[in-house]
Design an enzyme around this catalytic site. Sequence first.
Site, PDB file in Angstrom:
ATOM      1  N   MET A   1     -31.515 -14.706 -60.074  1.00  0.00           N
ATOM      2  CA  MET A   1     -30.887 -14.140 -58.891  1.00  0.00           C
ATOM      3  C   MET A   1     -31.929 -13.468 -57.999  1.00  0.00           C
ATOM      4  SD  MET A   1     -27.707 -11.566 -58.932  1.00  0.00           S
ATOM      5  CE  MET A   1     -26.670 -11.290 -57.500  1.00  0.00           C
TER       6      MET A   1
ATOM      7  N   SER B   1     -37.396  -8.574 -55.247  1.00  0.00           N
ATOM      8  CA  SER B   1     -37.735  -7.190 -55.571  1.00  0.00           C
ATOM      9  C   SER B   1     -39.247  -7.008 -55.664  1.00  0.00           C
ATOM     10  CB  SER B   1     -37.070  -6.771 -56.887  1.00  0.00           C
ATOM     11  OG  SER B   1     -35.662  -6.743 -56.726  1.00  0.00           O
TER      12      SER B   1
ATOM     13  N   GLU C   1     -31.584  -5.208 -52.575  1.00  0.00           N
ATOM     14  CA  GLU C   1     -30.190  -5.598 -52.861  1.00  0.00           C
ATOM     15  C   GLU C   1     -29.286  -5.319 -51.662  1.00  0.00           C
ATOM     16  OE1 GLU C   1     -29.863  -7.312 -55.418  1.00  0.00           O
ATOM     17  OE2 GLU C   1     -31.239  -6.578 -56.964  1.00  0.00           O
TER      18      GLU C   1
END
Length: 204
Positions: free
Chosen positions: A1, A6, A77
């Site tokens: 995902m 990140s 996110e």
Amino acid sequence: MDAGKSTLALQTNHNHAARGRVGLIFTVHDRSGEAVVTSRLGLTHDAIEVTEDFDFWRHTVDALTHGARVDYFICDEAQFYTPEQIEALAKITDELQIDVFCFGILTDFRTRLFPGAARLVELADRTEVLQVEALCWCGKRATHNARVEDGVMVTEGDQVVVGDTDEAPSAVSYEVLCRQHHRRRLTAARAQSVSLVPEPLPFG
Ligand SMILES: [Zn+2]
């Protein structure tokens, strides 16, 4: 995902901090379960958790009023932020001259845009597709997220699974696939089991 996003978020923070700029890092539902941005390469950084009622504007104005210096935001996110929170980030960019860098994915496992991601695309000065691209098991560019529950790929259900409620399935994971294999619900595990079955193959 993750697809390396990140990692890029933390790299971006590092680049700006190295120039003496001061930033705030935000995230939601990090894989560690805490308000920490963690990448698959093992980098971590403390972050501010963006809950559903988190007020970016108030948080920032309060910090500035108390003498804090803020040059930029790193928002990981960002697909999970509400559309109102995304609008607040645009206002902060325009009114407070803070650079806001958002990192996230566009679509959920049903191939639908997250509401926050949609608002982000509508408002962003600039959007970029990650150069560190994830690959489907077949080797093609992975563009879609599959949700796998107890070994079975599903295409319906809540957009966000909160891991610690009783109703949550016991084993939820995500796998990135190319569009074709997402459409056919052919995850890596299923492709492998299918290839072990003698004729006739169910897929043409
Ligand atoms: Zn594929």
